[in-house]
Scaffold this motif. Sequence first.
Motif, mmCIF file in Angstrom:
data_model
loop_
_atom_site.group_PDB
_atom_site.id
_atom_site.type_symbol
_atom_site.label_atom_id
_atom_site.label_comp_id
_atom_site.label_asym_id
_atom_site.label_seq_id
_atom_site.Cartn_x
_atom_site.Cartn_y
_atom_site.Cartn_z
ATOM 1 N N ASN A 1 0.677 -1.245 0.288
ATOM 2 C CA ASN A 1 -0.263 0.219 -0.280
ATOM 3 C C ASN A 1 0.861 1.135 -0.322
ATOM 4 N N GLY B 1 0.875 -1.953 -7.175
ATOM 5 C CA GLY B 1 -0.271 -2.383 -5.667
ATOM 6 C C GLY B 1 -0.753 -3.598 -6.920
ATOM 7 N N LYS B 2 -0.516 -4.064 -7.879
ATOM 8 C CA LYS B 2 -0.537 -4.839 -8.284
ATOM 9 C C LYS B 2 0.309 -6.223 -9.141
ATOM 10 N N GLY C 1 -6.936 -6.951 -7.777
ATOM 11 C CA GLY C 1 -7.930 -6.536 -6.863
ATOM 12 C C GLY C 1 -6.908 -6.566 -5.686
ATOM 13 N N SER C 2 -7.252 -7.107 -4.422
ATOM 14 C CA SER C 2 -6.275 -6.722 -3.732
ATOM 15 C C SER C 2 -5.097 -7.925 -2.979
ATOM 16 N N TYR D 1 -1.115 -8.855 -4.263
ATOM 17 C CA TYR D 1 -0.051 -8.228 -4.100
ATOM 18 C C TYR D 1 1.013 -9.242 -3.829
ATOM 19 N N ILE E 1 -2.828 -10.886 0.236
ATOM 20 C CA ILE E 1 -4.074 -10.124 0.207
ATOM 21 C C ILE E 1 -4.365 -9.046 1.002
ATOM 22 N N GLN E 2 -4.172 -8.458 0.281
ATOM 23 C CA GLN E 2 -4.045 -7.023 1.509
ATOM 24 C C GLN E 2 -5.376 -6.202 1.535
ATOM 25 N N GLU E 3 -4.950 -5.413 3.275
ATOM 26 C CA GLU E 3 -6.527 -4.784 3.870
ATOM 27 C C GLU E 3 -6.859 -3.532 2.062
ATOM 28 N N SER E 4 -7.671 -3.770 2.519
ATOM 29 C CA SER E 4 -7.690 -2.258 1.663
ATOM 30 C C SER E 4 -8.516 -0.599 2.457
ATOM 31 N N HIS F 1 -10.959 -9.339 -3.258
ATOM 32 C CA HIS F 1 -11.728 -7.599 -3.366
ATOM 33 C C HIS F 1 -12.003 -7.928 -2.004
ATOM 34 N N ARG F 2 -11.714 -6.477 -1.047
ATOM 35 C CA ARG F 2 -12.545 -6.815 0.251
ATOM 36 C C ARG F 2 -13.985 -6.285 0.444
#
Length: 496
Positions: free
Chosen positions: A2, A266-267, A293-294, A296, A314-317, A456-457
């Motif tokens: 992020n 971010g991708k 999506g999230s 990375y 899977i990152q937080e958004s 997707h978060r």
Amino acid sequence: MNQSRRSFLASMAVAATLPHTSFAEADPALRPATALAHDPLRPQFHLLPARNWMNDPNGPIFWKGKYHMFFQYNPGGAIWGDMHWAHAVSEDMIHWRHLPVALAPTPGGPDADGVFSGTAFVQDGRVGMMFTGVRKPTPEEAAHRGSSLIESQCIAMADNDDLTSFTKVKDAVIPAPPPQLQTNGFRDPSPWKQGDWWYTPIASGIAGTGGSILLYRSRDLRQWEFVHTFAQRQQSFEAYTPWDVWECPEFFALGNRHVLIYSTYGKAFWQTGHFDAERLLFHPEREGILDYGSFYAPKTQLDAHGNRILWGWIQESRSSAEYDAAGWSGMMSLPRVLTMADDGTLRYRVADEALALRKQERSAVGANAATVKLSDCCGEATYRVRRGDKALRLVLRGDRTSDIWMTVSYDPKHSGQIQLDYRPFETSSTGTSEIRLHVDGSLVEVIVDGQIAWSHRFYYKGAQQAALLQWEGDAASLLEAKWWQMEPISADRLTT
Ligand code: FRU
């Protein structure tokens, strides 16, 4: 990564150990495990640590009948910093047992201020990890080259087959980037063996050019020499910042081609093409994004059957203040089997091991599948739909609020496309599409036609909700929906 972590790593101007900024939550003991165990936003069948921050998958390996996963982990809080390697073990890539931290910074060592990402290898029957160590510069170094953290490539060898103890090679095996290049970023090795040589790509960025991947080689994994720049941002790749780094590169054969993956902006990106093994040159022919999506910093491994498995962070958004307060951040994607299509594009499918979690199978056609309910946001659904001359729309939302979490749709004016939250994506499948969704806590992993992936978060406040999938399109075009509750992988949401 992020943006705040990106600019942090970019400037590298402060120590890897960030001050823990939250107030009431500063002491992990104040955040009882029971709160985490019952947090409805935490997943029930995805791997994540019992608390705190995690990022990239590191060194996944199938070894002596078990799957080992390591990942970037901050033992001190739910924000990025003080990187260690956490460790979990599994028989099936789905059910995990957490083991003690595998790699921690060594005071005075090249990784004194963080053990960054890396990759497993096997040398003489022993598992080793090649990773990036970071440390603060000495005052002399700082005077000469600024206060950026110093990144170097390091090795640790496992002392046992449980991979629970490692001995580090004392000094970095690649202490610095090639002096002739003006690099920014030097990390994330990912060695492979070819003939008598080991090779590794290293993530970097070159001033004025942007993301670059450097290739090194070695006969023994200890002495390395720089070969050349293996891949680089092309002018056609519009986005560019002076601190751009192509992070977490990996290069491997798949089907009749080779694949390069790397992460930036971010991708996670892929390129496929042909490898000239003689001259060590990669000729990419196709490129794309592994997940829109999230998702990375992915890393792959071979499973027990030789399949190429892709794992992603899977990152937080949501904001860092929110995840810091929640006491956890990030999770691992489900394992995805990667295959090569005839046209050189990639195909993904969630590994069959996840099928064992399915229970209470239901199926319906057309109007009978108007509303599908996944209790506790813990389920899977597949939709087979006709892309004809009628508009289609599948909406994911909670059962308590009117919030819409995600939409998959189809507009007959663009018959070769599927839209995810109204962003169009091309699909090569003709006439029908298959939409597969795994809904878990605050994540939906969607794969359309095995070729468009989207993690997707979604977040909501208050008590646990059920996820509803509502079909709002033409009923006759819904050829079949199937859905399942998923069996949680642990007794609570701590996944231990
Ligand atoms: C990617 C990354 C890597 C680095 C690690 C640090 O998310 O920035 O380049 O090794 O995370 O945690």
